[in-house]
Write an enzyme that holds these catalytic residues in place. Structure first.
Site, mmCIF file in Angstrom:
data_model
loop_
_atom_site.group_PDB
_atom_site.id
_atom_site.type_symbol
_atom_site.label_atom_id
_atom_site.label_comp_id
_atom_site.label_asym_id
_atom_site.label_seq_id
_atom_site.Cartn_x
_atom_site.Cartn_y
_atom_site.Cartn_z
ATOM 1 N N TYR A 12 0.817 -1.257 -0.074
ATOM 2 C CA TYR A 12 0.026 -0.145 -0.091
ATOM 3 C C TYR A 12 1.011 1.270 -0.007
ATOM 4 O O TYR A 12 0.218 2.575 0.057
ATOM 5 C CB TYR A 12 -0.904 -0.019 1.200
ATOM 6 C CG TYR A 12 -2.209 -0.704 1.131
ATOM 7 C CD1 TYR A 12 -1.895 -2.175 0.958
ATOM 8 C CD2 TYR A 12 -3.446 -0.460 1.516
ATOM 9 C CE1 TYR A 12 -2.918 -2.983 0.837
ATOM 10 C CE2 TYR A 12 -4.566 -1.271 1.251
ATOM 11 C CZ TYR A 12 -4.241 -2.630 1.009
ATOM 12 O OH TYR A 12 -5.414 -3.457 0.847
ATOM 13 N N ASP A 18 -3.947 -17.850 4.455
ATOM 14 C CA ASP A 18 -5.274 -18.261 3.918
ATOM 15 C C ASP A 18 -5.937 -19.362 4.931
ATOM 16 O O ASP A 18 -7.206 -19.542 4.777
ATOM 17 C CB ASP A 18 -4.775 -19.284 2.440
ATOM 18 C CG ASP A 18 -3.450 -19.845 2.427
ATOM 19 O OD1 ASP A 18 -2.716 -19.302 3.365
ATOM 20 O OD2 ASP A 18 -2.863 -20.555 1.597
ATOM 21 N N ASP A 20 -6.394 -5.992 5.312
ATOM 22 C CA ASP A 20 -7.572 -5.578 4.673
ATOM 23 C C ASP A 20 -8.718 -6.271 4.221
ATOM 24 O O ASP A 20 -9.911 -6.441 4.860
ATOM 25 C CB ASP A 20 -7.091 -4.552 3.607
ATOM 26 C CG ASP A 20 -8.041 -3.528 3.072
ATOM 27 O OD1 ASP A 20 -9.347 -3.440 3.440
ATOM 28 O OD2 ASP A 20 -7.571 -3.015 1.854
ATOM 29 N N LYS A 30 2.105 -14.816 5.211
ATOM 30 C CA LYS A 30 2.125 -15.802 4.035
ATOM 31 C C LYS A 30 3.769 -15.959 4.015
ATOM 32 O O LYS A 30 4.248 -15.935 3.032
ATOM 33 C CB LYS A 30 1.733 -15.292 2.752
ATOM 34 C CG LYS A 30 0.174 -15.097 2.595
ATOM 35 C CD LYS A 30 -0.190 -16.686 2.716
ATOM 36 C CE LYS A 30 -0.108 -17.271 1.089
ATOM 37 N NZ LYS A 30 -0.528 -18.719 0.920
#
Ligand code: NAP
Length: 589
Positions: free
Chosen positions: A162, A283, A307, A229
Site C-alpha cells: 500500500y 489463507d 484489509d 504468508k
C-alpha cells in the site's frame, strides 16, 4: 492546545487529554474531537453523540462528561476553508485533542487529491488500524454460531504493497527497474509486467505487534495471532512473523508464551496471566475464522492481509455496516465508521448508526470509561432482539419494526435509562468466557495433536518442534553416572555444560558405545568431558525445518541443540522432524 484556530471552537469548559508512556490520561471532563462526516455522516453523528452522552451520564451520574469539539474534514471543511477538504488546522486539532471520532468522508474525485483517510493516517502516523469484530445477539448473520466470533484485528497501516511504490508497465521508471532487477539481481518475470514493491520493516512490524500484545494484556485476552504468508514471501511476510515473536520474547517475555510452549512445556494448559503468541498462514486464517473462530482473539496482520481479513470477518457477524474501527498511533487516536458516505441516503435519517456507535464504544474503552461502553454493548442486543432496527436489518429479519436513525437512538437511550444491571451481565459474560476457555484447554490436554491440526497450526521452525525438557550434565561426571541418567530418563543424548572456553557439548548413546568400546575405556573412570563432542552444531529456534533438515544431512548428525542468547534451550532430532511431517504433512514451498 493552539488557542487560535480559524474555525474550530474549543469548548471553554473541559480539559485536554494527554498521553503518558503511550497511554491516554483522561480527565473527568475531557475535550474530545469529532468530525461529522459527509453524506449520511450528520445523521449518524447526531444520533451517536446523544447515545454516548446518555451512556456517560448514566454510568457516572454527572461526574464525568465529554465536551465535544467539532473539527472539519471533507465537504464541510471545503465549504469553510475555501475548497480545502483537509485543512492544516484540522490535522493540528486532531493532534492536540489526542482522541477524536469521525463519520465517513467523500474523497473528492479528480486529480491532485489524496484520500482523506490516507492523509490522516500519514500526517498523524496512525500506524495501527484496529477493528474489533464480535456478534451482537439479534443481528442477522450467515453463520450458525456467530457468537463464537470475537476478535480484535490490528492491521498495520503504513507499509506493505500500500505504500504506492508502483511502476506502470511500459513507463520509463518501470523499464529502468525491470532492467536492474533482471541484470543485477537475476530476477525473472514476464515482459511488460507492472511492478510494485512490498516494504515490510522491523520497525513497522514491531510497533504494530507491540500494540496488539499490549492490548491483549490490558484487556485480559487469551492469545495474539500473527497472520502472514511467510511460507511464500519469506523476507517480508516471514520476517513480520519473526519480528513479531521477537517483540513478544524480548519485550513481553514475562507475560507471553509461544503456542509451541503451550503444547510442549505446559502440555496444553495455559498458565494464568500468560498470553499465547501464535501464528497462522493467512489463507488458513480465513478458513479458521469460519470453522473455529473461538480459537482466535487478537490478530496482528500486515496491511493487505488485514484489509481482506477484517472485512471478511465483519461479514460473518452482520456485515461491514456495523463494524467499528480506529486508526491509532503512539500519540493520537482517531475512531471512525468503517462504511462510506452512502450518498443516496444522505439526510434521510434512515441508516444504521451501528458502525459509528461501536467506534465510539471503542473510544470510551480506549479512554478507560468501560462502564459507559458496557452500557451500550449490553443494551444494544436487547433493542435489536426486540426487532427495533434500521432498514438494513429490517429487510433481513422477519417481523422487525423498521425505525429511523434517530428513533433507534431514542430506543437505545430509553433502554439504558430504564436501568441495566451492568455488573450482573458483565459477570455472566465473564463466566461464559472462562467456561469456553476451559473447554478449549480440556481439548488441548486430551487430544493435543488433533487440536493442533484442527486449529490450523503448522509447525515451521525448529522452535516449534524442539524438546525443552533438556538434561544437562557437568563434564566432570563419570560416564557410568550419565549412562544411568540416560537410561532412567529414556533419552539418547544429554547436553554437556560449557567447558573452560565456554563451548557447549553433546554426548549421545552412540558416542558412549563407540568411544567406550572402541577406546577400551572404563565407564566408571572416564569423564563426560573426555567423550563429549565439542563444539556442538546448534541453531536458533527460528531456523526453518527445511534449513534444519539440510544441516542434519550436511553435518551427518541426527540432532540439533537449539540456542538462544548463548544458552542451549532445547533439542530437535531427526525423529522430531519425521514425526512433524507425518502429523502435519509438508506443504510445498
Ligand atoms: P458506502 O458509502 O459504504 O455504501 C455502500 C452501501 O452500503 C450503501 O448503499 C448501503 O447499502 C450500505 N451502507 C453503508 N453505510 C450504511 C449504514 N450506515 N447503514 C446501512 N447501510 C449502509 O460505500 P460506497 O457507496 O462505495 O462509497 C460512497 C462514498 O463513501 C465514496 O465517496 C467513498 O469514497 C466514501 N467512503 C468513505 C469511507 C470512509 O470515510 N471511511 C469508507 C468507504 C467509502 P444498501 O444500498 O444496500 O442499502
Amino acid at each position: 492546545m493552539s488557542a487560535s484556530y480559524r474555525h474550530i471552537e474549543v469548548p471553554p469548559r473541559g480539559q485536554k487529554i494527554s498521553v503518558v508512556d503511550g497511554k491516554p490520561q483522561v480527565p473527568d471532563q475531557p475535550i474530545v474531537g469529532y468530525v461529522e462526516g459527509d453524506g449520511i455522516g450528520p445523521d449518524i453523528t447526531r444520533a451517536c453523540l446523544r447515545i454516548w452522552d446518555a451512556a456517560v451520564a448514566k454510568a457516572y451520574g454527572g461526574k464525568r462528561q465529554i465536551h465535544w469539539c467539532e473539527v472539519f474534514l471533507g465537504e464541510k471543511a471545503a465549504r469553510l476553508y475555501d475548497g480545502n477538504y483537509c485543512p492544516d488546522e484540522t490535522i493540528q486539532a486532531l493532534r492536540d485533542l489526542v482522541v477524536s471520532i469521525k463519520g465517513p468522508l467523500t474523497t473528492p474525485v479528480g486529480g491532485g487529491f489524496r484520500s482523506l483517510n490516507v492523509a490522516l493516517r500519514q500526517d498523524l502516523d496512525l500506524y495501527a488500524c484496529v477493528r474489533p469484530v464480535r456478534h451482537y445477539a439479534g443481528v442477522p448473520s450467515p453463520l450458525k454460531n456467530p457468537g463464537k466470533v470475537d476478535v480484535v484485528i490490528f492491521r498495520e497501516n503504513t507499509e506493505d504493497v500500500y505504500t504506492g511504490i508502483e511502476f506502470k508497465a511500459g513507463s520509463p521508471e518501470n523499464d529502468k527497474l525491470a532492467k536492474f532487477l533482471r541484470e543485477e539481481l537475476q530476477a525473472r518475470f514476464f515482459d511488460g509486467a507492472g511492478l510494485g514493491v512490498k516494504p515490510i520493516s522491523a520497525f513497522g512490524s514491531k510497533r504494530l505487534v507491540r500494540k496488539a500484545i499490549q492490548y491483549a494484556i490490558d484487556n485480559g485476552r487469551e492469545s495474539v495471532t500473527l497472520v502472514h504468508k511467510g511460507n511464500i514471501m519469506k523476507f517480508t511476510e516471514g520476517a513480520f512473523r519473526n519480528w513479531g515473536y521477537e517483540v513478544a520474547r524480548d519485550e513481553f517475555g514475562g507475560v507471553t508464551i509461544t503456542e509451541e510452549q503451550l503444547y510442549g512445556e505446559f502440555k496444553g494448559k495455559q498458565p494464568a496471566g500468560k498470553i499465547v503468541i501464535k501464528d497462522r498462514i493467512a489463507d488458513i486464517m480465513f478458513q479458521m475464522m469460519l470453522l473455529r473462530p473461538e480459537e482466535f482473539d487478537v490478530l496482528a496482520t500486515m496491511n493487505l492481509n488485514g484489509d481482506y481479513l477484517s472485512d471478511a470477518i465483519a461479514a460473518e457477524v452482520g456485515g461491514v455496516g456495523i463494524a467499528p474501527g480506529a486508526n491509532i498511533g503512539d500519540a493520537v487516536a482517531v475512531f471512525e465508521a468503517t462504511h462510506g458516505t452512502a450518498p443516496k441516503y444522505a439526510g434521510l435519517n434512515k441508516v444504521n448508526p451501528g458502525s459509528l456507535l461501536f467506534s465510539g464504544v471503542m473510544m470510551l474503552e480506549y479512554m478507560g470509561w468501560s462502564e459507559a461502553a458496557d452500557l451500550i454493548t449490553l443494551v444494544y442486543p436487547e433493542v435489536v432482539s426486540d426487532g427495533i432496527v434500521t432498514y438494513d436489518f429490517a429487510r433481513q429479519i422477519d417481523g422487525a419494526r423498521e425505525v429511523s436513525t434517530s428513533a433507534f437512538a431514542d430506543a437505545l437511550i430509553e433502554r439504558m435509562q430504564g436501568g441495566v444491571d451492568v455488573e450482573a451481565k458483565r459477570r455472566a459474560q465473564q463466566e461464559q468466557l472462562i467456561k469456553e476457555r476451559k473447554q478449549r484447554e480440556i481439548r488441548r490436554l486430551l487430544q493435543p495433536t488433533e487440536e493442533m491440526i484442527a486449529t490450523g497450526r503448522v509447525p515451521h521452525s525448529v522452535g516449534d518442534l524442539m524438546t525443552r525438557s533438556l538434561i544437562t550434565v557437568a563434564e566432570i561426571e563419570s560416564i557410568e553416572t550419565v549412562m544411568g541418567v540416560m537410561a532412567d530418563n529414556g533419552v539418547s543424548s544429554v547436553v554437556v555444560d560449557p567447558d573452560a572456553r565456554g563451548q557447549w557439548g553433546i554426548l549421545t548413546r552412540r558416542d558412549i558405545v563407540t568411544k567406550v568400546v572402541q577406546g577400551n575405556r572404563n565407564p566408571a573412570t572416564t569423564t563426560v568431558g573426555e567423550l563429549a563432542s565439542r563444539p556442538v552444531v546448534s541453531v536458533p529456534a527460528e531456523t526453518t525445518i527445511r534449513d534444519a533438515a539440510a544441516l542434519l544431512t550436511e553435518k551427518k548428525i541426527s540432532r540439533l541443540p537449539i540456542e538462544q542468547s548463548g544458552r542451549i534451550i532445547g533439542i530437535v532430532t531427526e525423529t522430531d522432524l519425521f514425526n512433524s511431517i507425518k502429523k502435519f504433512g509438508w506443504s510445498l514451498e
